[in-house]
Motif scaffolding. Structure first.
Motif, PDB file in Angstrom:
ATOM      1  N   LYS A  56       0.595  -1.356   0.061  1.00 39.73           N
ATOM      2  CA  LYS A  56       0.064  -0.007  -0.150  1.00 39.73           C
ATOM      3  C   LYS A  56       0.813   1.288  -0.125  1.00 39.73           C
ATOM      4  O   LYS A  56       0.651   2.225  -0.589  1.00 39.73           O
ATOM      5  CB  LYS A  56      -0.904  -0.198   1.257  1.00 39.73           C
ATOM      6  N   GLU A  57       1.910   1.381   1.001  1.00 41.73           N
ATOM      7  CA  GLU A  57       2.706   2.594   0.831  1.00 41.73           C
ATOM      8  C   GLU A  57       3.498   2.688  -0.445  1.00 41.73           C
ATOM      9  O   GLU A  57       3.403   3.749  -1.060  1.00 41.73           O
ATOM     10  CB  GLU A  57       3.855   2.041   1.940  1.00 41.73           C
ATOM     11  N   LYS A  60       1.043   4.240  -3.083  1.00 39.15           N
ATOM     12  CA  LYS A  60       0.688   5.654  -2.633  1.00 39.15           C
ATOM     13  C   LYS A  60       1.912   6.349  -3.108  1.00 39.15           C
ATOM     14  O   LYS A  60       1.546   7.409  -3.848  1.00 39.15           O
ATOM     15  CB  LYS A  60       0.571   5.652  -1.102  1.00 39.15           C
ATOM     16  N   ILE A  63       1.830   6.500  -6.995  1.00 43.22           N
ATOM     17  CA  ILE A  63       0.797   7.263  -7.490  1.00 43.22           C
ATOM     18  C   ILE A  63       1.027   8.709  -7.287  1.00 43.22           C
ATOM     19  O   ILE A  63       0.631   9.424  -8.367  1.00 43.22           O
ATOM     20  CB  ILE A  63      -0.876   6.953  -6.741  1.00 43.22           C
ATOM     21  N   MET A  64       1.790   9.154  -6.177  1.00 47.60           N
ATOM     22  CA  MET A  64       1.907  10.574  -6.044  1.00 47.60           C
ATOM     23  C   MET A  64       2.715  11.042  -7.123  1.00 47.60           C
ATOM     24  O   MET A  64       2.722  12.118  -7.372  1.00 47.60           O
ATOM     25  CB  MET A  64       2.552  10.654  -4.610  1.00 47.60           C
ATOM     26  N   ILE A  73      -7.293   6.867  -3.149  1.00 47.06           N
ATOM     27  CA  ILE A  73      -7.136   5.352  -3.464  1.00 47.06           C
ATOM     28  C   ILE A  73      -7.929   4.496  -2.309  1.00 47.06           C
ATOM     29  O   ILE A  73      -8.089   4.771  -1.229  1.00 47.06           O
ATOM     30  CB  ILE A  73      -5.528   5.232  -3.308  1.00 47.06           C
ATOM     31  N   LYS A 131      -7.702   1.140  -8.271  1.00 49.51           N
ATOM     32  CA  LYS A 131      -7.898   1.572  -7.032  1.00 49.51           C
ATOM     33  C   LYS A 131      -8.477   2.887  -6.958  1.00 49.51           C
ATOM     34  O   LYS A 131      -8.551   3.258  -5.755  1.00 49.51           O
ATOM     35  CB  LYS A 131      -6.400   1.203  -6.527  1.00 49.51           C
TER      36      LYS A 131
END
Ligand code: URA
Length: 237
Positions: A56-57, A60, A63-64, A73, A131
């Motif tokens: 997940k990290e 993230k 995606i950033m 998300i 997501k």
């Protein structure tokens, strides 16, 4: 002498920084590129459960840096090592609000059907191919859901592959055409032809395609098909 003993005690109690803590500290201070390297290092050390948190990290962070940075998300949810991994298309408005998959109208239909069949939530890990909520503007300016674009599916597919490797389900259940095509990597795969029967994916997973629960809203005739398909699925559990 007493002082010496006290000192020895103190040394024993002093928390020793674990390898993990040190990596964590470095992750906080490093550049994006080295952050990813350190995350990979950390992932090797972690247990099954925290691998998902690390994934997940990673999602993230990536995606950033992508064109999708503005989106909210919604990650998968459920017990790891679950028997079944259900895969939907993408979150809708309610899922985006609550940050969980299948908590809106389609989710209500799905959970009601699963309950009727005797399948328990604890047996299921549930996620989506894409997501975030793919949206469009209606003619009147309202924000509406749309089918995810190929670029969006392609962007998220490697993450789904990693997610599946962590969950290690016995059976993958795709909900509708989008996850069916994504998981089989077959553009020609259709839910109409493949629902309700077990197949095997190229990666060796058992795959049981179901219609998307929302399709019952538009075609009530599918309710019986859904129930029949779930009864077939139950025989594999
Ligand atoms: N439809 C999906 O495909 N996924 C959700 O999470 C909700 C509705």
């Amino acid at each position: 002498m007493e002082e010496m003993e006290l000192l020895q005690e103190k040394v024993k109690l002093e928390p020793i920084k674990s390898e993990m803590e040190l990596i964590q500290e470095r992750i906080r201070s490093e550049s994006m590129e080295s952050k990813m390297e350190l995350l990979k290092e950390k992932m090797k050390l972690e247990s099954m459960e925290s691998k998902m948190e690390l994934l997940k990290e990673k999602i993230k962070l990536e995606i950033m840096e992508s064109d999708y940075a503005e989106n909210i998300i919604v990650f998968g949810e459920g017990k790891e090592n679950a028997k079944i991994c259900m895969i939907g298309e993408a979150p809708g408005g309610e899922e985006e609000k609550q940050g969980k998959p299948f908590v809106g109208r389609a989710g209500k239909i799905l959970w009601d059907f699963l309950e009727m069949t005797g399948l328990k939530r604890e047996q299921i890990y549930i996620t989506n191919v894409v997501k975030f909520r793919p949206t469009d503007r209606s003619k009147t300016g309202r924000i509406i859901n749309r089918i995810p674009k190929k670029a969006e599916i392609d962007f998220f597919l490697p993450y789904l592959t990693e997610e599946l490797m962590i969950v290690q389900p016995d059976i993958i259940v795709t909900l509708g055409n989008v996850p069916l095509k994504a998981v089989t990597e077959e553009e020609s795969a259709t839910i109409g032809a493949m629902h309700g029967a077990m197949t095997t994916t190229k990666q060796g997973y058992q795959l049981f395609p179901l219609y998307h629960p929302a399709s019952i809203i538009y075609n009530s005739g599918l309710a019986q098909t859904y129930q029949n398909d779930l009864q077939v699925l139950k025989q594999y559990l």
